[in-house]
Scaffold this motif. Structure first.
Motif, PDB file in Angstrom:
ATOM      1  N   ILE A 181       3.235  -0.693   4.179  1.00  0.00           N
ATOM      2  CA  ILE A 181       2.736   0.655   3.898  1.00  0.00           C
ATOM      3  C   ILE A 181       3.927   1.563   3.654  1.00  0.00           C
ATOM      4  O   ILE A 181       4.826   1.669   4.495  1.00  0.00           O
ATOM      5  CB  ILE A 181       1.852   1.167   5.051  1.00  0.00           C
ATOM      6  N   ILE A 233       0.861  -1.185   0.000  1.00  0.00           N
ATOM      7  CA  ILE A 233       0.000   0.000   0.000  1.00  0.00           C
ATOM      8  C   ILE A 233       0.893   1.230   0.000  1.00  0.00           C
ATOM      9  O   ILE A 233       1.870   1.283   0.745  1.00  0.00           O
ATOM     10  CB  ILE A 233      -0.906   0.002   1.258  1.00  0.00           C
ATOM     11  N   VAL A 263       1.100  11.726   1.679  1.00  0.00           N
ATOM     12  CA  VAL A 263       0.674  12.712   2.690  1.00  0.00           C
ATOM     13  C   VAL A 263       1.449  14.002   2.438  1.00  0.00           C
ATOM     14  O   VAL A 263       2.525  13.972   1.833  1.00  0.00           O
ATOM     15  CB  VAL A 263       0.931  12.237   4.145  1.00  0.00           C
ATOM     16  N   TYR A 310       0.776   5.393   0.528  1.00  0.00           N
ATOM     17  CA  TYR A 310       0.014   6.573   0.964  1.00  0.00           C
ATOM     18  C   TYR A 310       0.799   7.810   0.589  1.00  0.00           C
ATOM     19  O   TYR A 310       2.011   7.870   0.832  1.00  0.00           O
ATOM     20  CB  TYR A 310      -0.127   6.599   2.494  1.00  0.00           C
ATOM     21  N   LEU A 314       5.011  14.157   6.563  1.00  0.00           N
ATOM     22  CA  LEU A 314       4.858  13.210   7.676  1.00  0.00           C
ATOM     23  C   LEU A 314       5.505  13.769   8.936  1.00  0.00           C
ATOM     24  O   LEU A 314       6.709  14.023   8.963  1.00  0.00           O
ATOM     25  CB  LEU A 314       5.481  11.851   7.327  1.00  0.00           C
ATOM     26  N   ARG A 315       4.714  13.956   9.977  1.00  0.00           N
ATOM     27  CA  ARG A 315       5.225  14.447  11.249  1.00  0.00           C
ATOM     28  C   ARG A 315       4.818  13.490  12.363  1.00  0.00           C
ATOM     29  O   ARG A 315       3.630  13.299  12.608  1.00  0.00           O
ATOM     30  CB  ARG A 315       4.678  15.852  11.537  1.00  0.00           C
ATOM     31  N   PRO A 316       5.796  12.872  13.052  1.00  0.00           N
ATOM     32  CA  PRO A 316       5.444  11.979  14.161  1.00  0.00           C
ATOM     33  C   PRO A 316       4.546  12.696  15.172  1.00  0.00           C
ATOM     34  O   PRO A 316       4.705  13.888  15.417  1.00  0.00           O
ATOM     35  CB  PRO A 316       6.808  11.620  14.772  1.00  0.00           C
ATOM     36  N   ASP A 338      10.538  11.889   0.452  1.00  0.00           N
ATOM     37  CA  ASP A 338      11.007  10.738   1.239  1.00  0.00           C
ATOM     38  C   ASP A 338       9.899   9.708   1.446  1.00  0.00           C
ATOM     39  O   ASP A 338       8.729  10.060   1.519  1.00  0.00           O
ATOM     40  CB  ASP A 338      11.438  11.192   2.648  1.00  0.00           C
ATOM     41  N   THR A 339      10.302   8.459   1.608  1.00  0.00           N
ATOM     42  CA  THR A 339       9.348   7.393   1.893  1.00  0.00           C
ATOM     43  C   THR A 339       9.656   6.773   3.249  1.00  0.00           C
ATOM     44  O   THR A 339      10.803   6.471   3.559  1.00  0.00           O
ATOM     45  CB  THR A 339       9.426   6.299   0.805  1.00  0.00           C
ATOM     46  N   THR A 340       8.610   6.628   4.065  1.00  0.00           N
ATOM     47  CA  THR A 340       8.724   5.949   5.354  1.00  0.00           C
ATOM     48  C   THR A 340       7.972   4.627   5.223  1.00  0.00           C
ATOM     49  O   THR A 340       6.841   4.600   4.750  1.00  0.00           O
ATOM     50  CB  THR A 340       8.102   6.812   6.471  1.00  0.00           C
ATOM     51  N   GLN A 341       8.623   3.544   5.634  1.00  0.00           N
ATOM     52  CA  GLN A 341       8.081   2.213   5.367  1.00  0.00           C
ATOM     53  C   GLN A 341       7.633   1.552   6.669  1.00  0.00           C
ATOM     54  O   GLN A 341       8.357   1.577   7.664  1.00  0.00           O
ATOM     55  CB  GLN A 341       9.187   1.395   4.691  1.00  0.00           C
ATOM     56  N   LEU A 342       6.423   0.958   6.653  1.00  0.00           N
ATOM     57  CA  LEU A 342       5.900   0.200   7.792  1.00  0.00           C
ATOM     58  C   LEU A 342       5.560  -1.196   7.279  1.00  0.00           C
ATOM     59  O   LEU A 342       4.683  -1.341   6.424  1.00  0.00           O
ATOM     60  CB  LEU A 342       4.626   0.868   8.337  1.00  0.00           C
ATOM     61  N   ASN A 343       6.261  -2.211   7.774  1.00  0.00           N
ATOM     62  CA  ASN A 343       6.062  -3.570   7.272  1.00  0.00           C
ATOM     63  C   ASN A 343       5.491  -4.474   8.351  1.00  0.00           C
ATOM     64  O   ASN A 343       6.113  -4.665   9.398  1.00  0.00           O
ATOM     65  CB  ASN A 343       7.392  -4.155   6.789  1.00  0.00           C
ATOM     66  N   VAL A 402       4.763   5.361   3.124  1.00  0.00           N
ATOM     67  CA  VAL A 402       4.184   6.693   3.293  1.00  0.00           C
ATOM     68  C   VAL A 402       5.097   7.690   2.588  1.00  0.00           C
ATOM     69  O   VAL A 402       6.237   7.903   3.013  1.00  0.00           O
ATOM     70  CB  VAL A 402       4.050   7.064   4.785  1.00  0.00           C
TER      71      VAL A 402
END
Lengths: 309, 309
Positions: A92, A13, A17, A15, A20-22, A101-106, A94
């Protein structure tokens, strides 16, 4: 027909955005989904090149159903995924529209039971009949034994089917000992296997450990191959900008495509390098730029390595 | 039976990661999924209190199927979601295990076609027969007209069903003009509606705009209610630490539960305040601590407001 194995299939997936801000709440402006996992990516590229491909591995839950629905839409790809009780994992990516930049959640993936692993091994042995080549790709889901790829390599060799292994760490180390025809590590994976960051030395060492041919992917520098027939370096004409995601899977597809078409090694390496480079430069991660691919087939330089190992 | 409407239903997914860092790749250590959207949350709390509840709104795609499968497991909740061609949205809460912070990623939801919106309005009118009360909760998905809640409020009033509206912005402004029996804004929503951050003044103003009763949720300070029968402040005995996610939905459930049980306003406010407070202190977002809830029923202070508006 070419068979690809993806034990840890995924629904990939993406996304988009704004930024991205924690600790903040984000409205996702765009959602895209596609079937993923390294062997599935390899199959998609092979199918785009005109090969008939069968994908196997595991599928489960609602995410598995989506993976299968989307695979059914891809021409020349046949679905032979084996059902399991757990749910296929999501990954995912993001994408931050401000920085790119891409942030990855696996997700970790479903736990495979011993009965499910046995069912897969039977299905795999059946699928090997009449196959031109098989690729074993990616990480192992929880529950699958660390020697899994070694066993699958042996089954393929017993069936007389050329087998390419693309994984890392201990599954790669054990898999290599079972003598796969080809492995395609990147520089880090090769160093982890052999202890050496010197690619010529490391590719030779990996062959001594059992791999018939070693094709190391060296990022923008292209490929370095050590085979029974000789050693070559394949280099793109110029560095390209873009997203390296999927470039390794495209290189695997190029190697398998050349193997299926009975090309000599230098031509297989040209195809693999052209595909990997055309994947980096494509606007969508994991896709390849067909025009650039065809152009690069004429421009990739393949030179024999004559240095003594 | 109580009816809750969630036009923008969701599959709420929670990921636990070691530490969320933009541009990095993260292995998710734990994945949990549950049906979401404000009206679905309200229904879950009502069912836990022993009420029979029907949920309606939209459902579509693989995520919608998961929402429906999981709703089927909740006792006393009946599923009357209306199918649409788009996919139910996901919301992803990424919990950073190091800091405890949550980063939220919300998909926009499916675009509802005019035909789907018409089908929903018909289903809604049918569902109102014999219902004790209806709650209209949350944001509108793309494609649903901004005056949607105003229309749904009018349909409920025509059917003689008490209607509670819990939304924000322009959908709230238009909905209030259609004279809902109860609205439950938080301080920001109330200020956006009335232009005033002075709660006593703002609740009175919201009544003048059309709301039969206004119950403002003021965070740790509890609730402030302006009704036809009088004005009250309901306050928990002491502030609690925890996660305020879902506290507003629990307050709505408390108000509806008290309405369905024909309680006088002060007792409804006690129930709502006790539930909201027991939700903040529960370890899982959106759940409530039943022991604390029952204890708070004896301890919430409800005082009549005698200040002239």
């Amino acid at each position: 027909m070419i068979l690809t194995v993806t034990l840890n299939t995924a629904l990939d997936i993406t996304y988009r955005v704004g930024s991205l801000r924690p600790h903040a709440s984000h409205r996702v402006s765009e959602v895209t989904e596609r079937p993923g996992g390294k062997g599935v990516n390899v199959a998609r590229v092979l199918a785009a090149l005109g090969h008939e491909v069968t994908v196997t591995g595991f599928t489960g839950g609602a995410t598995g159903r989506v993976v299968q629905e989307k695979l059914a839409e891809v021409p020349r790809v046949a679905d032979a995924l084996v059902p399991v009780s757990g749910a296929t994992r999501r990954t995912i990516a993001v994408v931050d529209e401000r920085t790119g930049d891409t942030t990855q959640l696996n997700e970790p993936g479903p736990v495979i039971t011993p009965a499910e692993w046995s069912a897969f091994q039977e299905a795999y042995a059946d699928l090997l009949h009449g196959v031109l080549a098989v690729a074993l790709c990616g990480s192992l889901p929880p529950g699958v034994p660390v020697g899994a790829y070694a066993g699958l390599v042996r089954t393929a060799r017993a069936a007389g089917v050329p087998v390419l292994l693309d994984t890392s760490g201990e599954p790669l180390r054990r898999g290599v000992a079972a003598r796969p025809d080809i492995i395609k590590p990147n520089a880090d994976e090769l160093a982890e296997l052999t202890g050496s960051y010197e690619p010529l030395r490391a590719t030779q060492d990996a062959r001594r450990r059992g791999a018939g041919a070693v094709v190391a992917s060296l990022g923008p520098e292209g490929l370095l191959a050590a085979t029974r027939e000789g050693r070559w370096r394949a280099t793109p004409p110029a560095p390209v900008r873009g997203n390296p995601t999927g470039a390794g899977d495209s290189a695997v597809a190029g190697l398998l495509s050349g193997l299926a078409d009975h090309l000599p090694w230098p031509d297989r390496l040209t195809r693999a390098t052209a595909l990997a480079t055309a994947t980096v430069s494509a606007p969508t991660a994991g896709e390849f730029d067909r025009g650039l691919y065809e152009e690069l087939l004429e421009k990739v330089a393949v030179t024999a390595e004559v240095t003594a190992a």
